[in-house]
Design a protein around this motif. Structure first.
Motif, short mmCIF file in Angstrom:
data_model
loop_
_atom_site.label_atom_id
_atom_site.label_comp_id
_atom_site.label_asym_id
_atom_site.label_seq_id
_atom_site.Cartn_x
_atom_site.Cartn_y
_atom_site.Cartn_z
N ARG A 170 57.40 18.40 -48.11
CA ARG A 170 56.17 19.17 -48.31
C ARG A 170 56.28 20.13 -49.48
O ARG A 170 55.28 20.49 -50.10
CB ARG A 170 55.83 19.93 -47.02
N LEU A 171 57.51 20.50 -49.81
CA LEU A 171 57.73 21.40 -50.94
C LEU A 171 57.33 20.74 -52.26
O LEU A 171 56.82 21.42 -53.17
CB LEU A 171 59.20 21.83 -50.97
N MET B 241 63.28 17.88 -39.22
CA MET B 241 62.35 18.96 -39.59
C MET B 241 62.63 19.46 -41.00
O MET B 241 61.70 19.73 -41.78
CB MET B 241 62.47 20.11 -38.59
N THR B 242 63.91 19.61 -41.35
CA THR B 242 64.27 20.09 -42.68
C THR B 242 63.85 19.10 -43.75
O THR B 242 63.35 19.49 -44.82
CB THR B 242 65.80 20.33 -42.74
N HIS C 31 53.77 18.28 -39.25
CA HIS C 31 53.79 19.71 -38.96
C HIS C 31 55.05 20.13 -38.18
O HIS C 31 55.14 21.29 -37.76
CB HIS C 31 52.54 20.10 -38.18
N GLY C 32 55.99 19.22 -37.98
CA GLY C 32 57.25 19.57 -37.34
C GLY C 32 57.30 19.40 -35.84
O GLY C 32 58.29 19.80 -35.22
N ALA D 37 68.70 22.46 -48.22
CA ALA D 37 68.06 23.43 -47.33
C ALA D 37 68.42 24.85 -47.72
O ALA D 37 67.58 25.76 -47.70
CB ALA D 37 68.46 23.16 -45.89
N GLU E 86 60.21 19.52 -44.36
CA GLU E 86 59.93 20.73 -45.14
C GLU E 86 60.22 20.51 -46.62
O GLU E 86 59.47 20.98 -47.49
CB GLU E 86 60.79 21.90 -44.62
N LEU F 219 65.09 25.96 -49.40
CA LEU F 219 64.38 26.52 -48.25
C LEU F 219 64.98 27.83 -47.77
O LEU F 219 64.41 28.49 -46.90
CB LEU F 219 64.37 25.52 -47.08
#
Length: 325
Positions: free
Chosen positions: A267-268, A260-261, A138-139, A238, A264, A242
């Protein structure tokens, strides 16, 4: 006529042999094997307690995701009958949808990592770890520390690493950081960009089946322009996927932001990625890394164990047997 006794010279001079009882032989053999097995279990338990040996899955448990497990015919028939009963005179019975993460790792078992390196050795060409950041699914930041390399720093590479001389004042030794980091990575699915660089700086090899390198994210998408190069940078991914800008400004990269990136991006495409992993496990089970416990039995023999550990394991054999019972 009374028969005469045979002369002593004619009597049998062969030595008498006692034929061992077969049951006694089997009993002794069973006892010997039982003692060997007890020592084996005690030593296995000792290694597991010290974290040197992973606990194998329970017998009968499937290594495949639930979506690929076969349903017994009796169970399927009974469920079908229940649906027919429930559906008589009413709407047909609908199956409960499978959870979204049924084929993937749990969020608590997934982390992202990014490392920043500085230059050591001749002309600063050797890359050594100077900062490591780990974030959760979750970052949330789980780890972020500056690390003192084992060799003197020649080039701080501040433009890219963001590391300066001041950061090294509060840095911890590499050996200490390595133990802390590997403890967090153990048993986790590790996400990151170009992870081979991070693992090389950590002097560590993570299981391939538990590695998610975001350089492969374009393989799961049909975005135009992402397949023009073999490897797309984290900054470009990114921006295109993103719609956010990273690694900007004069202070260099931030390993927290990069980790964090990467998470993300994972999760994409998480669903597609884990489905592919599950399919590869189903079709090519030989590609999976062998369990360290499959070929360990030969190393449980006395010849491989120091004297103090061997005696300790013999003493703990009865304890291990009691725990199993």
């Amino acid at each position: 006529m009374v028969p005469r006794e045979a002369p002593e010279s004619a009597q049998c001079l062969c030595p008498s042999f006692t034929i061992p009882n077969a049951k006694d032989v089997l009993r002794k053999r069973h006892k010997r094997r039982s003692r060997q097995h007890q020592r084996f279990m005690a030593r296995k338990a000792l290694l597991q307690e010290q974290g040197l040996l992973s606990v194998p899955p329970e017998p009968g448990s499937s290594l495949l995701p639930t979506s690929f497990r076969a349903v017994p015919a009796t169970e399927a028939a009974s469920s079908g009958k229940q649906c027919l009963r429930a559906g008589s005179g009413s709407a047909p019975c609908s199956r409960r949808p499978a959870p979204r993460r049924a084929s993937g790792p749990l969020p608590s078992k997934c982390v992202a990592i990014d490392c920043e390196m500085v230059g050591t050795g001749p002309q600063g060409r050797v890359s050594e770890l100077a900062r490591c950041s780990i974030v959760s699914y979750h970052g949330d930041v789980l780890y972020d520390k500056y690390i003192r390399p084992e060799m003197p720093i020649v080039d701080y590479r501040t433009r890219w690493s963001g590391i300066t001389r001041q950061h090294m004042r509060k840095a911890i030794p590499f050996q200490v950081a390595q133990k802390e980091i590997l403890k967090l990575l153990k048993g986790k699915v590790v996400v990151g960009h170009a992870l081979h660089n991070d693992f090389q700086a950590l002097k560590y090899v993570h299981p391939r089946s538990q590695t998610r390198d975001t350089t492969y994210v374009p393989n799961f998408l049909s975005e135009p322009g992402l397949h023009t190069r073999a490897r797309v940078s984290l900054k470009d991914l990114a921006l295109q996927l993103l719609h956010k800008k990273i690694q900007v400004g004069p202070h260099g990269h931030s390993s927290v932001e990069d980790a964090m990136t990467a998470m993300e991006l994972y999760r994409l495409v998480e669903v597609q990625w884990e489905q592919q992993e599950a399919r590869s496990l189903w079709t090519c089970p030989e590609d999976r890394e062998p369990d360290s416990s499959t070929d360990m039995e030969q190393y449980m023999e006395d010849q491989y164990w120091p004297e103090d550990l061997a005696h300790g394991s013999r003493g703990g054999a009865r304890e291990a047997q009691d725990r199993r019972n």
